[in-house]
Design a protein around this motif. Structure first.
Motif, PDB file in Angstrom:
ATOM      1  N   ILE A  44     -24.252  28.492 -20.407  1.00 42.04           N
ATOM      2  CA  ILE A  44     -22.740  28.966 -20.187  1.00 42.04           C
ATOM      3  C   ILE A  44     -22.158  27.586 -19.572  1.00 42.04           C
ATOM      4  O   ILE A  44     -20.700  27.666 -20.265  1.00 42.04           O
ATOM      5  CB  ILE A  44     -22.647  30.030 -19.320  1.00 42.04           C
ATOM      6  N   GLU A  45     -22.453  26.824 -19.203  1.00 47.20           N
ATOM      7  CA  GLU A  45     -21.835  25.499 -18.602  1.00 47.20           C
ATOM      8  C   GLU A  45     -21.541  24.677 -19.730  1.00 47.20           C
ATOM      9  O   GLU A  45     -20.480  24.141 -19.856  1.00 47.20           O
ATOM     10  CB  GLU A  45     -22.463  25.079 -17.463  1.00 47.20           C
ATOM     11  N   LEU A  46     -22.484  24.550 -20.369  1.00 47.43           N
ATOM     12  CA  LEU A  46     -22.366  23.560 -21.844  1.00 47.43           C
ATOM     13  C   LEU A  46     -21.323  24.356 -22.780  1.00 47.43           C
ATOM     14  O   LEU A  46     -20.483  23.612 -23.401  1.00 47.43           O
ATOM     15  CB  LEU A  46     -23.707  23.533 -22.691  1.00 47.43           C
ATOM     16  N   GLU A  47     -21.449  25.796 -23.032  1.00 42.53           N
ATOM     17  CA  GLU A  47     -20.613  26.288 -23.754  1.00 42.53           C
ATOM     18  C   GLU A  47     -19.173  26.086 -23.254  1.00 42.53           C
ATOM     19  O   GLU A  47     -18.116  25.618 -23.969  1.00 42.53           O
ATOM     20  CB  GLU A  47     -20.933  27.643 -23.913  1.00 42.53           C
ATOM     21  N   ARG A  48     -18.999  26.176 -21.775  1.00 44.30           N
ATOM     22  CA  ARG A  48     -17.456  26.061 -21.530  1.00 44.30           C
ATOM     23  C   ARG A  48     -17.243  24.416 -21.630  1.00 44.30           C
ATOM     24  O   ARG A  48     -15.877  24.349 -22.123  1.00 44.30           O
ATOM     25  CB  ARG A  48     -17.555  26.292 -19.877  1.00 44.30           C
ATOM     26  N   GLU A  49     -17.988  23.707 -21.434  1.00 49.26           N
ATOM     27  CA  GLU A  49     -17.606  22.161 -21.548  1.00 49.26           C
ATOM     28  C   GLU A  49     -17.488  21.565 -22.899  1.00 49.26           C
ATOM     29  O   GLU A  49     -16.577  20.975 -23.500  1.00 49.26           O
ATOM     30  CB  GLU A  49     -18.800  21.522 -20.820  1.00 49.26           C
ATOM     31  N   TYR A  50     -18.285  22.238 -24.002  1.00 53.94           N
ATOM     32  CA  TYR A  50     -18.208  21.692 -25.148  1.00 53.94           C
ATOM     33  C   TYR A  50     -17.675  22.685 -26.240  1.00 53.94           C
ATOM     34  O   TYR A  50     -17.371  22.064 -27.357  1.00 53.94           O
ATOM     35  CB  TYR A  50     -19.663  20.994 -25.691  1.00 53.94           C
ATOM     36  N   GLY A  51     -17.993  23.907 -26.023  1.00 55.92           N
ATOM     37  CA  GLY A  51     -17.594  24.750 -26.945  1.00 55.92           C
ATOM     38  C   GLY A  51     -17.897  24.525 -28.629  1.00 55.92           C
ATOM     39  O   GLY A  51     -19.150  24.532 -28.778  1.00 55.92           O
ATOM     40  N   ASP A  52     -16.853  24.488 -29.216  1.00 54.40           N
ATOM     41  CA  ASP A  52     -17.169  24.215 -30.873  1.00 54.40           C
ATOM     42  C   ASP A  52     -16.920  22.509 -31.033  1.00 54.40           C
ATOM     43  O   ASP A  52     -17.179  22.108 -32.202  1.00 54.40           O
ATOM     44  CB  ASP A  52     -15.861  24.800 -31.770  1.00 54.40           C
ATOM     45  N   ARG A  53     -16.980  21.916 -30.156  1.00 56.55           N
ATOM     46  CA  ARG A  53     -16.982  20.259 -30.322  1.00 56.55           C
ATOM     47  C   ARG A  53     -18.150  19.860 -30.220  1.00 56.55           C
ATOM     48  O   ARG A  53     -18.967  18.996 -29.326  1.00 56.55           O
ATOM     49  CB  ARG A  53     -16.239  19.762 -29.140  1.00 56.55           C
ATOM     50  N   VAL A  54     -19.099  20.168 -31.116  1.00 58.06           N
ATOM     51  CA  VAL A  54     -20.676  19.941 -31.333  1.00 58.06           C
ATOM     52  C   VAL A  54     -20.721  19.551 -32.755  1.00 58.06           C
ATOM     53  O   VAL A  54     -20.005  19.709 -33.678  1.00 58.06           O
ATOM     54  CB  VAL A  54     -21.633  21.032 -31.015  1.00 58.06           C
ATOM     55  N   PRO A  55     -21.630  18.438 -32.990  1.00 55.76           N
ATOM     56  CA  PRO A  55     -22.729  17.951 -31.884  1.00 55.76           C
ATOM     57  C   PRO A  55     -22.093  17.070 -31.081  1.00 55.76           C
ATOM     58  O   PRO A  55     -21.152  16.415 -31.394  1.00 55.76           O
ATOM     59  CB  PRO A  55     -23.589  17.300 -32.687  1.00 55.76           C
ATOM     60  N   VAL A  56     -22.885  17.003 -29.861  1.00 52.53           N
ATOM     61  CA  VAL A  56     -22.218  15.723 -28.765  1.00 52.53           C
ATOM     62  C   VAL A  56     -23.553  15.145 -28.490  1.00 52.53           C
ATOM     63  O   VAL A  56     -24.431  15.842 -27.964  1.00 52.53           O
ATOM     64  CB  VAL A  56     -21.698  16.549 -27.328  1.00 52.53           C
ATOM     65  N   LEU A  57     -23.429  13.918 -28.302  1.00 51.75           N
ATOM     66  CA  LEU A  57     -24.558  13.046 -27.970  1.00 51.75           C
ATOM     67  C   LEU A  57     -24.544  12.599 -26.645  1.00 51.75           C
ATOM     68  O   LEU A  57     -23.435  12.023 -26.403  1.00 51.75           O
ATOM     69  CB  LEU A  57     -24.594  11.739 -28.930  1.00 51.75           C
ATOM     70  N   LEU A  58     -25.189  12.870 -25.544  1.00 51.93           N
ATOM     71  CA  LEU A  58     -25.332  11.972 -24.643  1.00 51.93           C
ATOM     72  C   LEU A  58     -26.071  10.824 -24.355  1.00 51.93           C
ATOM     73  O   LEU A  58     -27.220  10.992 -24.926  1.00 51.93           O
ATOM     74  CB  LEU A  58     -25.711  13.001 -23.471  1.00 51.93           C
ATOM     75  N   LEU A  59     -25.752   9.735 -23.718  1.00 47.77           N
ATOM     76  CA  LEU A  59     -26.715   8.723 -23.588  1.00 47.77           C
ATOM     77  C   LEU A  59     -26.799   8.530 -22.138  1.00 47.77           C
ATOM     78  O   LEU A  59     -25.626   8.320 -21.623  1.00 47.77           O
ATOM     79  CB  LEU A  59     -26.230   7.384 -24.082  1.00 47.77           C
ATOM     80  N   ASP A  60     -27.991   8.555 -21.579  1.00 50.76           N
ATOM     81  CA  ASP A  60     -28.370   8.554 -20.177  1.00 50.76           C
ATOM     82  C   ASP A  60     -27.313   9.440 -19.281  1.00 50.76           C
ATOM     83  O   ASP A  60     -26.803   9.300 -18.203  1.00 50.76           O
ATOM     84  CB  ASP A  60     -28.027   7.007 -19.745  1.00 50.76           C
ATOM     85  N   GLY A  61     -27.042  10.647 -19.873  1.00 50.74           N
ATOM     86  CA  GLY A  61     -26.400  11.774 -19.240  1.00 50.74           C
ATOM     87  C   GLY A  61     -25.074  11.545 -19.452  1.00 50.74           C
ATOM     88  O   GLY A  61     -24.260  12.445 -18.972  1.00 50.74           O
ATOM     89  N   ARG A  62     -24.511  10.539 -20.055  1.00 54.04           N
ATOM     90  CA  ARG A  62     -22.822  10.439 -20.199  1.00 54.04           C
ATOM     91  C   ARG A  62     -22.629  10.527 -21.770  1.00 54.04           C
ATOM     92  O   ARG A  62     -23.361  10.212 -22.539  1.00 54.04           O
ATOM     93  CB  ARG A  62     -22.589   9.056 -19.789  1.00 54.04           C
ATOM     94  N   GLU A  63     -21.426  11.308 -21.923  1.00 49.60           N
ATOM     95  CA  GLU A  63     -21.034  11.219 -23.380  1.00 49.60           C
ATOM     96  C   GLU A  63     -20.939  10.276 -24.247  1.00 49.60           C
ATOM     97  O   GLU A  63     -20.160   9.243 -23.593  1.00 49.60           O
ATOM     98  CB  GLU A  63     -19.686  12.296 -23.209  1.00 49.60           C
ATOM     99  N   HIS A  64     -21.520  10.060 -25.165  1.00 45.54           N
ATOM    100  CA  HIS A  64     -21.502   8.834 -26.106  1.00 45.54           C
ATOM    101  C   HIS A  64     -20.701   9.125 -27.194  1.00 45.54           C
ATOM    102  O   HIS A  64     -20.119   7.892 -27.810  1.00 45.54           O
ATOM    103  CB  HIS A  64     -23.036   8.550 -26.542  1.00 45.54           C
ATOM    104  N   GLY A  65     -20.741  10.408 -27.558  1.00 43.34           N
ATOM    105  CA  GLY A  65     -19.814  10.595 -29.081  1.00 43.34           C
ATOM    106  C   GLY A  65     -19.740  12.160 -29.258  1.00 43.34           C
ATOM    107  O   GLY A  65     -20.672  12.847 -28.715  1.00 43.34           O
ATOM    108  N   TYR A  66     -19.200  12.682 -30.297  1.00 48.16           N
ATOM    109  CA  TYR A  66     -19.208  13.874 -30.852  1.00 48.16           C
ATOM    110  C   TYR A  66     -19.032  14.130 -31.981  1.00 48.16           C
ATOM    111  O   TYR A  66     -18.021  13.023 -32.700  1.00 48.16           O
ATOM    112  CB  TYR A  66     -18.300  15.115 -29.829  1.00 48.16           C
ATOM    113  N   TRP A  67     -19.162  14.943 -32.798  1.00 47.22           N
ATOM    114  CA  TRP A  67     -19.092  15.530 -34.285  1.00 47.22           C
ATOM    115  C   TRP A  67     -19.872  14.300 -35.233  1.00 47.22           C
ATOM    116  O   TRP A  67     -20.658  14.891 -35.975  1.00 47.22           O
ATOM    117  CB  TRP A  67     -17.716  15.216 -34.628  1.00 47.22           C
ATOM    118  N   ARG A  68     -19.855  13.325 -34.660  1.00 48.67           N
ATOM    119  CA  ARG A  68     -20.632  12.145 -35.605  1.00 48.67           C
ATOM    120  C   ARG A  68     -21.436  11.150 -34.759  1.00 48.67           C
ATOM    121  O   ARG A  68     -20.968  10.627 -33.754  1.00 48.67           O
ATOM    122  CB  ARG A  68     -20.089  11.797 -36.654  1.00 48.67           C
TER     123      ARG A  68
END
Length: 82
Positions: A44-68
């Motif tokens: 549920i926390e991921l759903e709240r944070e990212y919703g439809d903004r997937v895919p999301v790539l995390l590098l070492d726990g930090r957002e590196h980018g999304y969609w591509r």
């Protein structure tokens, strides 16, 4: 070896997620970087944070980018010292 450096947050039926997985598989094969996939709907926390903004790539726990996945940028950032 520890946890993988890369986390891909996805959703079932997401064509961009499939493209991102293919790119990550290629990068991982070349760089030996580990990665894992997490379904946004499973948390549920991921759903709240990212919703439809997937895919999301995390590098070492930090957002590196999304969609591509920006492959060149990812390779450069993986090679950089932490």
């Amino acid at each position: 070896m520890g946890e993988p450096r890369l986390t891909l947050i996805t959703r079932a039926g997401c064509h961009l997620c499939d493209e991102a997985k293919a790119t990550l598989a290629r990068v991982a094969a070349d760089t030996a970087a580990g990665w894992w996939e997490v379904d946004v709907a499973a948390d549920i926390e991921l759903e709240r944070e990212y919703g439809d903004r997937v895919p999301v790539l995390l590098l070492d726990g930090r957002e590196h980018g999304y969609w591509r996945v920006e492959e060149e940028r990812l390779r450069r950032d993986l090679a950089a010292p932490r």
